[in-house]
Design an enzyme around this catalytic site. Structure first.
Site, PDB file in Angstrom:
ATOM      1  N   TYR A  48      23.641  -8.959  26.817  1.00  0.00           N
ATOM      2  CA  TYR A  48      22.927  -8.790  25.551  1.00  0.00           C
ATOM      3  C   TYR A  48      23.764  -9.232  24.357  1.00  0.00           C
ATOM      4  CZ  TYR A  48      19.880  -5.622  28.269  1.00  0.00           C
ATOM      5  OH  TYR A  48      19.046  -5.068  29.197  1.00  0.00           O
ATOM      6  N   HIS A 106      23.328  -6.146  36.919  1.00  0.00           N
ATOM      7  CA  HIS A 106      22.148  -6.450  36.103  1.00  0.00           C
ATOM      8  C   HIS A 106      21.043  -7.147  36.896  1.00  0.00           C
ATOM      9  CE1 HIS A 106      21.095  -7.373  31.619  1.00  0.00           C
ATOM     10  NE2 HIS A 106      20.007  -7.077  32.313  1.00  0.00           N
TER      11      HIS A 106
END
Length: 277
Positions: A48, A106
């Site tokens: 992110y 992830h």
């Protein structure tokens, strides 16, 4: 006080703040405001590019670090043992913390030594760098392999889950193995506000369709949700969803919606099993 998901000793508030795709000062301000408003669960990830902004907010907040649940994740191209450890080191430095509450893979990948990856993940927990470990975006067969064949002590799985995408089989498995399920994109990229059935339920209760969608998730055992909200108004509205009382008629309307409308399916995503939904 927010309700908690307790799985494998993981005491995670059911409602958290998602931070993607917020960056920089916007992200810092949003996390600071969320903590002031009562959030105690913040979700971020190396990919992110906002862990440093989250870390700044944590440093600025008067709320003690040990009262805030922080999740971060390692990206799919960093799953070799040394790369995973370096990713963890970078995350901790950015977050200004000596541990994370939950550290997750992830996304799965295909070019990896899965047993070595999981062994490294477990070692990060054993070293105390991660209080708990988990995986994100793992289809059920892969989750089963990690839990049953490799014996990983997973506390959580994070997947897309909302009123338009079912996760029945995955959730059933998670519950049987005492694993929390965190729903990302819980508002289906804001599509929930356009759904007539949710508008009908919302009007009946005098609330927002987004609050109906969130409460439907939060009412479920073992399920947490992490909607992104940058404004104070949206953060407070999401918190207020905890006070909504859905009835059997509401749940029946939601059950009748399509459950196959996936919003997140990048090129590197695994093959999803439609029968899991």
């Amino acid at each position: 006080m927010q309700r908690i998901v307790n799985a494998q000793g993981l005491n995670m508030p059911k409602l958290g703040l998602g931070t993607w795709p917020m960056l920089g000062e916007e992200c810092t301000r949003a996390v600071e405001q969320a903590l002031i408003s009562g959030y105690r669960h913040i979700d971020t990830a190396a990919a992110y590019n906002n862990e440093d902004a989250v870390g700044q907010a944590l440093a600025n907040s008067p709320t003690p670090r040990d009262q805030i649940h922080v999740t971060t994740k390692v990206w799919w191209d960093q799953l070799q043992p040394d790369a995973m450890r370096h990713s963890m080191d970078r995350s901790l430095k950015a977050l200004r913390s000596d541990y994370v509450d939950l550290f997750m893979i992830h996304w799965p990948t295909t070019d990896w030594d899965l047993p070595q990856t999981i062994k490294t993940l477990v070692s990060l927990k054993e070293q105390g760098l991660a209080r708990h470990i988990g995986v994100a975006n793992f289809p059920l067969p892969l989750l089963r392999k990690v839990v049953e064949e490799l014996g990983a002590p997973l506390s959580a799985i994070q997947v897309e889950y909302h009123v338009l995408l079912g996760q029945h089989a995955l959730l059933d498995y998670a519950r049987r193995h005492d694993i929390a399920l965190t729903a990302y994109s819980p508002l289906a990229r804001n599509k929930v506000s356009e759904i007539a059935a949710l508008q009908q339920i919302a009007a009946k209760h005098g609330v927002l369709p987004t609050q109906v969608a969130l409460k439907w998730l939060l009412d479920q055992a073992n399920v947490a949700a992490i909607p992104k909200a940058s404004s104070k108004a949206n953060q407070l509205a999401n918190l207020a969803s905890l006070q909504v009382n859905l009835d059997d008629e509401d749940r029946a309307l939601i059950a009748g919606l399509s459950k196959r409308e996936r919003q997140v399916n990048p090129d590197f995503a695994p093959v999803w099993d439609p029968f899991d939904q």
